[in-house]
Design a protein around this motif. Structure first.
Motif, PDB file in Angstrom:
ATOM      1  N   LEU A  47       7.405   8.512   2.839  1.00 29.48           N
ATOM      2  CA  LEU A  47       6.398   7.462   2.926  1.00 29.48           C
ATOM      3  C   LEU A  47       5.209   7.962   3.732  1.00 29.48           C
ATOM      4  O   LEU A  47       5.347   8.387   4.869  1.00 29.48           O
ATOM      5  N   ASN A  54       1.805   6.306   3.598  1.00 33.69           N
ATOM      6  CA  ASN A  54       0.732   5.418   3.155  1.00 33.69           C
ATOM      7  C   ASN A  54      -0.218   5.040   4.282  1.00 33.69           C
ATOM      8  O   ASN A  54      -1.194   4.329   4.056  1.00 33.69           O
ATOM      9  N   ALA A 109       5.671  -1.007 -10.387  1.00 30.91           N
ATOM     10  CA  ALA A 109       4.800  -0.434  -9.358  1.00 30.91           C
ATOM     11  C   ALA A 109       3.349  -0.419  -9.843  1.00 30.91           C
ATOM     12  O   ALA A 109       2.423  -0.786  -9.099  1.00 30.91           O
ATOM     13  N   TYR A 143       1.308  -5.655   0.128  1.00 29.27           N
ATOM     14  CA  TYR A 143       2.593  -5.683   0.835  1.00 29.27           C
ATOM     15  C   TYR A 143       3.651  -6.043  -0.193  1.00 29.27           C
ATOM     16  O   TYR A 143       3.504  -7.025  -0.916  1.00 29.27           O
ATOM     17  N   TYR A 176      15.822   2.519  -3.373  1.00 29.55           N
ATOM     18  CA  TYR A 176      14.685   2.281  -2.488  1.00 29.55           C
ATOM     19  C   TYR A 176      13.781   3.508  -2.388  1.00 29.55           C
ATOM     20  O   TYR A 176      12.550   3.386  -2.326  1.00 29.55           O
ATOM     21  N   GLY A 188       9.969   3.518  -3.916  1.00 26.26           N
ATOM     22  CA  GLY A 188       8.910   3.908  -2.989  1.00 26.26           C
ATOM     23  C   GLY A 188       8.062   5.045  -3.526  1.00 26.26           C
ATOM     24  O   GLY A 188       6.842   5.064  -3.351  1.00 26.26           O
ATOM     25  N   LEU A 203       5.694   3.595  -6.039  1.00 28.27           N
ATOM     26  CA  LEU A 203       4.609   2.880  -5.350  1.00 28.27           C
ATOM     27  C   LEU A 203       3.584   3.868  -4.813  1.00 28.27           C
ATOM     28  O   LEU A 203       2.370   3.670  -4.961  1.00 28.27           O
ATOM     29  N   ASN A 204       4.057   4.940  -4.184  1.00 29.71           N
ATOM     30  CA  ASN A 204       3.133   5.966  -3.683  1.00 29.71           C
ATOM     31  C   ASN A 204       2.295   6.563  -4.807  1.00 29.71           C
ATOM     32  O   ASN A 204       1.105   6.847  -4.643  1.00 29.71           O
ATOM     33  N   TYR A 227       5.583  -1.250   2.510  1.00 28.08           N
ATOM     34  CA  TYR A 227       6.855  -1.240   1.789  1.00 28.08           C
ATOM     35  C   TYR A 227       7.939  -1.812   2.695  1.00 28.08           C
ATOM     36  O   TYR A 227       8.359  -1.178   3.655  1.00 28.08           O
ATOM     37  N   CYS A 266      11.708  -3.123   3.080  1.00 21.29           N
ATOM     38  CA  CYS A 266      13.007  -2.889   2.451  1.00 21.29           C
ATOM     39  C   CYS A 266      14.097  -3.743   3.096  1.00 21.29           C
ATOM     40  O   CYS A 266      14.101  -3.941   4.309  1.00 21.29           O
ATOM     41  N   CYS A 305      10.539   3.628   4.398  1.00 18.65           N
ATOM     42  CA  CYS A 305      10.128   2.227   4.450  1.00 18.65           C
ATOM     43  C   CYS A 305       9.229   1.979   5.656  1.00 18.65           C
ATOM     44  O   CYS A 305       9.431   2.559   6.723  1.00 18.65           O
TER      45      CYS A 305
END
Length: 412
Positions: free
Chosen positions: A22, A24, A146, A156, A173, A177, A180-181, A189, A191, A214
């Motif tokens: 992650l 972000n 996504a 969010y 998960y 993720g 989403l990225n 993110y 979780c 997360c």
């Protein structure tokens, strides 16, 4: 066995090809805002129960409240729609569709409305084929969903974990993720991964992995609108501190679930306990309530900028609990400002969960304060300067039943 090893190898190769940790840049401080579930839950029967209707009108009204009544200036910014927002089936293209009666203009319309006010928009899905309440989930649709959330300009995403096996939790998960990225849309993110590992599958969560993938994670049961639920959450974090604190900090937060102000569930003193512990934990502050039912005193607590400064401190330290008496705990949290970039300010929250007044005393110098000069002491709830103290001075205070007090010591 050979087939099993092949599957594991395939999964490892797949994840290594698509997953990045992650990155972000979000949730550098614990998110603040409003989430629908705790109070409105699956509010789909709008004709019979209009006061608990989860619909477009409700979400836009929360945005208006944040914008007009000072919540936004205090840091409350995310408005998050939980479960039960969609139609019961995907469309012919395999996409999720917002409930046409309750959200007639669709989610992009709501996102645009919220964004024009300078606020942020959140939504919900589940990594299973269905959500916890039986609506379409995202399993087998991670890439599609996504992309859709990114197109709707979601900021969010809360991701639940009902109805899936343990091994899938540990893969899904991470996989979602990664998708989403890949959209390029920054989304916090959130979780529920460790909750389901611990309380459904009865294993110890791997918080090191959870914290890599997360921004926010649930580690205990859903809050409900009762004082007993708040006591249970406080007790859980007291007992679980050693397992949780080391993985908690900017970008990665333990989430004790929503604030239940504005539900008529708490006395003023219980409200102080609720928000005092959440602030000291550096927990997300996500209201779940009818914003029109927030009492004047609850609003005063929520807009107490001295309290919010502790909750939103950039260091993001999770307060350490110290048992003073039976059911009486002192939570200690170092934070900014520092003196000479060396000596932290420190807050002490005295929390009494018993049914009797407790008289407690403590010497601040025994709890990590390190400046040889005096400290100025402030009562955070009263927003008043109390006095100056040295490290060797003893602080004595009465804490009423089911109540809390917070004192911050600033190095002079």
């Amino acid at each position: 066995m050979a087939v099993y090893l092949f599957v594991l190898f395939f999964v490892a190769v797949y994840l290594s090809s698509v997953v990045e940790l992650l990155d972000n840049g979000l949730a550098r401080r614990p998110p603040m805002g409003w989430m629908s579930w705790g109070y409105y839950m699956c509010g789909v029967d709008c004709q019979r129960n209009p006061q608990k209707c989860l619909d477009e009108k409700l979400i836009l009204s929360v945005a208006d409240k944040f914008y007009k009544e000072g919540y936004q200036e205090a840091g409350f910014e995310y408005i998050i729609i939980d479960d039960c927002w969609s139609e019961k089936k995907r469309d012919h293209n395999g996409k999720l569709v917002a409930d046409r009666k309750r959200f007639p203009n669709g989610m992009k319309y709501i996102a645009d409305y919220i964004h024009k006010l300078g606020l942020k928009f959140g939504m919900y899905t589940n990594i299973a084929a269905t959500t916890c309440m039986g609506y379409p989930g995202s399993r087998e649709h991670f890439k599609t969903d996504a992309k859709m959330f990114a197109e709707w300009e979601v900021d969010y995403l809360k991701v639940d974990g009902c109805f899936v096996e343990e091994d899938y939790l540990n893969i899904a998960y991470i996989k979602l993720g990664a998708h989403l990225n890949a959209t390029g849309r920054p989304m916090v993110y959130s979780c529920s991964w460790p909750y389901y590992i611990e309380f459904i599958h009865h294993k110890q969560p791997d918080y090191q992995s959870v914290s890599k993938y997360c921004n926010v994670w649930r580690s205990y049961h859903d809050v409900v609108t009762s004082w007993s639920a708040i006591k249970a959450i406080v007790t859980h974090y007291l007992e679980a501190y050693e397992h949780l604190y080391k993985f908690h900090g900017p970008g990665h937060w333990n989430d004790p679930d929503m604030l239940i102000f504005g539900t008529g569930s708490l006395t003023d003193s219980q409200s102080r306990v609720h928000i005092a512990v959440y602030a000291m934990l550096a927990a997300p502050l996500l209201l779940s309530c009818d914003m029109n039912r927030i009492s004047e005193y609850e609003k005063k607590l929520l807009l107490n900028l001295d309290l919010i400064a502790i909750a939103q401190d950039p260091l993001g330290v999770m307060a350490k609990p110290h048992a003073l008496q039976r059911l009486v705990t002192m939570w200690v949290k170092p934070h900014l400002p520092k003196k000479g970039d060396k000596y932290n300010s420190v807050s002490f929250a005295l929390v009494n969960l018993s049914d009797e007044t407790a008289t407690v005393s403590f010497t601040p110098g025994q709890y990590g304060l390190n400046s040889s000069d005096n400290y100025a002491v402030m009562d955070i709830f009263a927003q008043l300067f109390i006095r100056n103290m040295s490290l060797s001075d003893t602080f004595r205070v009465n804490v009423p039943s089911e109540d809390a007090a917070i004192y911050t010591m600033f190095p002079l």
